[in-house]
Enzyme design. Structure first.
Site, mmCIF file in Angstrom:
data_model
loop_
_atom_site.group_PDB
_atom_site.id
_atom_site.type_symbol
_atom_site.label_atom_id
_atom_site.label_comp_id
_atom_site.label_asym_id
_atom_site.label_seq_id
_atom_site.Cartn_x
_atom_site.Cartn_y
_atom_site.Cartn_z
ATOM 1 C CD GLU A 310 -3.095 -0.550 2.301
ATOM 2 O OE1 GLU A 310 -4.260 -0.931 2.168
ATOM 3 O OE2 GLU A 310 -2.704 0.064 3.324
ATOM 4 C CB CYS A 311 0.721 4.352 0.074
ATOM 5 S SG CYS A 311 0.995 6.112 -0.256
#
Length: 420
Positions: A310-311
């Site tokens: 994520e990210c």
């Protein structure tokens, strides 16, 4: 500062106090935990179905005497949505039956503050505003003028905070420097608490609290565990994982094992899935690029088992990460994208994501709700998408993230499944 000061004051006075945070901010809850010595949960009316919101609201107060929930932006600020699902602080207060302490910036105004408070008290009949704390008060005369206009409405003014540049916490490009990185945080919190006690009637604020109503909600899970044994990266570079998701995975019986890429640790080979959360890999890009044991271990893991980023975790899965000075650093090379901070652009807001293919998070088409918050740009990405996303304002659907073999990643931070 008011939230942290109250939390710390009540804790120091011997109360068992817990915090929570309206909206998707993943930094503030760690400061709440530092101030109270208890876990703090995010409460998000846009991303979380009612059952989950109610369950987490109840869990926030388990075995404690007081919950303090920090709002976001203005009381009624949110995004377009169904009644009660706009993401506003007002939605959370109404859903959980919690009274509101209104914090009003009165710089540059006096009696007009009374009109603003009157508007707030009448704008949403679901809410009970218990009192007001004035912020950025310029002088005793200023305080008297503002207080008189509010108290004439029958609402108590429970504190007045003067401007004080010494009452602050260090910041960086995504908000506050994380709690775990803030030097002397305990001392700072005690200083903030002393400032709040000097200028706020903490006893009167405590008296405004009332028992939460018993909410009849079925058991809800924000996000089903994507595997039985989950390896999770956790250190200063990988810290943005919501406490309610971890708690839900544990409650569902998943086994969580943490490892530190910055300490050059690979994901444990006996786990079934590796999860790389968001964080600040751009601040540690050199050490991460040099962490060969971690990178080789990650590649070996991904050869046979799922990996999701994520990210910040997504960026580490990419081909390269270019820092703000223009220096490119080789990353894991497990997805096709390369990322850069040379030309920073803020990407911010709620997102609903439909999985583009079957995934440990759900079957193809599963709807996830969450948000995006980053400055990085993608230099190249030829991968099939991880998901298709829309913002909360009806924008066009866009492909998001990428997938190669067992590896997926995107800038999307998941908060809950819509079916939760």
């Amino acid at each position: 500062m008011l939230t942290l000061g109250l939390m710390r004051s009540y804790r120091n006075a011997g109360l068992s106090v817990a915090g929570s945070k309206c909206g998707p901010d993943y930094i503030d809850t760690a400061f709440h935990a530092a101030a109270t010595s208890r876990q703090s949960f995010n409460l998000d009316s846009w991303a979380m179905p009612a059952a989950l919101l109610g369950q987490l609201g109840a869990a926030a107060g388990d075995a404690c005497e007081l919950i303090l929930c920090e709002g976001l932006m203005g009381l009624f600020d949110g995004v377009p949505g169904k009644a009660g699902r706009t993401g506003s602080s007002a939605d959370v207060a109404a859903a959980l039956g919690w009274p509101v302490l209104l914090v009003l910036d009165v710089s540059g105004q006096s009696q007009t503050a009374g009109a603003i408070v009157l508007g707030c008290t009448s704008f949403d009949p679901r809410l009970k505003i218990a009192g007001v704390v004035l912020n950025r008060v310029a002088s005793p005369r200023h305080q008297r003028l503002v207080s008189a206009s509010i108290e004439a409405l029958g609402l108590p003014v429970l504190g007045a905070l003067p401007r004080d540049e010494n009452i602050s916490l260090p910041e960086r490009h995504l908000g506050l420097v994380q709690a775990g990185e803030t030097r002397g945080l305990d001392t700072r919190l005690d200083q903030i608490a002393a400032f709040i006690r000097e200028h706020v009637d903490t006893g009167a604020i405590l008296a405004c609290a009332r028992a939460s109503p018993v909410l009849d909600h079925a058991e809800a899970l924000a996000l089903p565990p994507p595997a039985q044994r989950i390896a999770i990266a956790r250190d200063e570079a990988f810290s943005f994982l919501y406490p309610h998701i971890l708690a839900g995975w544990r409650k569902a019986g998943a086994e969580l094992t943490f490892f530190s890429p910055l300490a050059n640790e690979p994901p444990p080979a006996d786990c079934d899935l590796c999860w790389l959360p968001g964080g600040y890999p751009e601040l540690y890009v050199g050490p991460l690029a040099a962490a060969e044991r971690f990178l080789e271990g990650l590649r070996s893991f991904a050869a046979t088992k799922p990996v999701h980023g994520e990210c910040g975790g997504y960026m580490v899965l990419g081909q390269s990460l270019t820092d703000q000075a223009g220096h490119a650093h080789r990353m894991a090379g497990l997805v096709g994208a390369s990322f850069s901070f040379v030309k920073r652009k803020l990407h911010l807001g709620y997102r609903q994501a439909y999985l583009a293919a079957d995934h440990p998070l759900g079957a193809k088409g599963t709807l996830l709700r969450g948000h995006e918050f980053h400055y990085a740009t993608i230099e190249a990405n030829g991968d099939p998408p991880f998901a298709f996303v829309r913002d909360a304002y009806g924008g066009a659907e866009q492909a998001e993230g990428g997938r190669q073999g067992n590896v997926t990643g995107s800038f999307f931070h998941v908060i809950a499944t819509e079916e939760a």
